[in-house]
Design a protein around this motif. Structure first.
Motif, PDB file in Angstrom:
ATOM      1  N   VAL A  12       0.850  -1.182   0.000  1.00  0.00           N
ATOM      2  CA  VAL A  12       0.000   0.000   0.000  1.00  0.00           C
ATOM      3  C   VAL A  12       0.892   1.240   0.000  1.00  0.00           C
ATOM      4  O   VAL A  12       2.028   1.192   0.493  1.00  0.00           O
ATOM      5  CB  VAL A  12      -0.947  -0.011   1.220  1.00  0.00           C
ATOM      6  CG1 VAL A  12      -0.165   0.089   2.522  1.00  0.00           C
ATOM      7  CG2 VAL A  12      -1.993   1.082   1.128  1.00  0.00           C
ATOM      8  N   GLN A  13       0.378   2.328  -0.543  1.00  0.00           N
ATOM      9  CA  GLN A  13       1.141   3.577  -0.519  1.00  0.00           C
ATOM     10  C   GLN A  13       1.014   4.257   0.831  1.00  0.00           C
ATOM     11  O   GLN A  13       0.037   4.044   1.568  1.00  0.00           O
ATOM     12  CB  GLN A  13       0.640   4.515  -1.614  1.00  0.00           C
ATOM     13  CG  GLN A  13       1.016   4.079  -3.026  1.00  0.00           C
ATOM     14  CD  GLN A  13       0.688   5.148  -4.047  1.00  0.00           C
ATOM     15  OE1 GLN A  13      -0.248   5.918  -3.869  1.00  0.00           O
ATOM     16  NE2 GLN A  13       1.463   5.190  -5.119  1.00  0.00           N
ATOM     17  N   ALA A  14       1.998   5.075   1.150  1.00  0.00           N
ATOM     18  CA  ALA A  14       1.956   5.829   2.396  1.00  0.00           C
ATOM     19  C   ALA A  14       0.660   6.639   2.462  1.00  0.00           C
ATOM     20  O   ALA A  14       0.229   7.226   1.463  1.00  0.00           O
ATOM     21  CB  ALA A  14       3.156   6.756   2.492  1.00  0.00           C
ATOM     22  N   GLY A  15       0.045   6.628   3.646  1.00  0.00           N
ATOM     23  CA  GLY A  15      -1.231   7.307   3.828  1.00  0.00           C
ATOM     24  C   GLY A  15      -2.436   6.404   3.609  1.00  0.00           C
ATOM     25  O   GLY A  15      -3.567   6.778   3.940  1.00  0.00           O
ATOM     26  N   GLY A  16      -2.182   5.220   3.072  1.00  0.00           N
ATOM     27  CA  GLY A  16      -3.256   4.284   2.797  1.00  0.00           C
ATOM     28  C   GLY A  16      -3.648   3.454   4.006  1.00  0.00           C
ATOM     29  O   GLY A  16      -3.148   3.664   5.119  1.00  0.00           O
ATOM     30  N   SER A  17      -4.538   2.496   3.750  1.00  0.00           N
ATOM     31  CA  SER A  17      -5.071   1.658   4.823  1.00  0.00           C
ATOM     32  C   SER A  17      -5.028   0.187   4.439  1.00  0.00           C
ATOM     33  O   SER A  17      -5.084  -0.164   3.255  1.00  0.00           O
ATOM     34  CB  SER A  17      -6.531   2.036   5.131  1.00  0.00           C
ATOM     35  OG  SER A  17      -6.644   3.365   5.578  1.00  0.00           O
ATOM     36  N   LEU A  18      -4.943  -0.645   5.456  1.00  0.00           N
ATOM     37  CA  LEU A  18      -5.062  -2.088   5.306  1.00  0.00           C
ATOM     38  C   LEU A  18      -5.784  -2.630   6.534  1.00  0.00           C
ATOM     39  O   LEU A  18      -5.701  -2.041   7.618  1.00  0.00           O
ATOM     40  CB  LEU A  18      -3.696  -2.774   5.212  1.00  0.00           C
ATOM     41  CG  LEU A  18      -2.928  -2.724   3.897  1.00  0.00           C
ATOM     42  CD1 LEU A  18      -1.548  -3.343   4.064  1.00  0.00           C
ATOM     43  CD2 LEU A  18      -3.693  -3.410   2.775  1.00  0.00           C
TER      44      LEU A  18
END
Length: 125
Positions: A12-18
């Motif tokens: 995931v890119q920085a700032g994203g969620s999982l």
């Protein structure tokens, strides 16, 4: 025997969620505290968050306000919602659970730790 299986890792890119999930199966009467831990390359494993059977939670300072731990006792499943992810969150995330396998163990207060195999979380900058 008890098995813990993690799912939900990925890139995931920085700032994203999982959202990670950990499901326990096997010889289970009661699950007490469950927790998420992580280990980055070249570093020691560290605590991310824990949750008791009654829902009390504890977080590492580095993830407070960004990660949320929860559990569904009916499904023997624990979750970790990870928001505002940073590159420094990149690690293998593993779940842990303290399990009483039968009524006799539960009455005695005996519980045993089990670990999942881990799921990779990679956060790109």
């Amino acid at each position: 025997q008890v098995q813990l299986v993690e799912s939900g890792g990925g890139l995931v890119q920085a700032g994203g969620s999982l959202r990670l999930a950990c499901t326990a199966s096997g010889s289970i009467f009661n699950i007490n505290t469950m927790g998420w831990y992580r280990q980055a390359p070249g570093k020691q494993r560290e605590l991310v968050a824990t949750i008791s059977s009654s829902g009390s939670t504890n977080y590492a300072d580095s993830v407070k306000g960004r990660f949320t731990i929860s559990r569904d006792n009916a499904k023997n499943t624990m979750y970790l919602q990870m928001d505002s992810l940073k590159p420094e969150d990149t690690a293998v995330y593993s779940c842990n659970a303290f399990v009483a396998p039968d009524l006799s163990s539960y009455i005695r207060g005996d519980q045993y730790p089990y670990w999942g195999q881990g799921t990779q979380v990679t956060v790109s900058s």
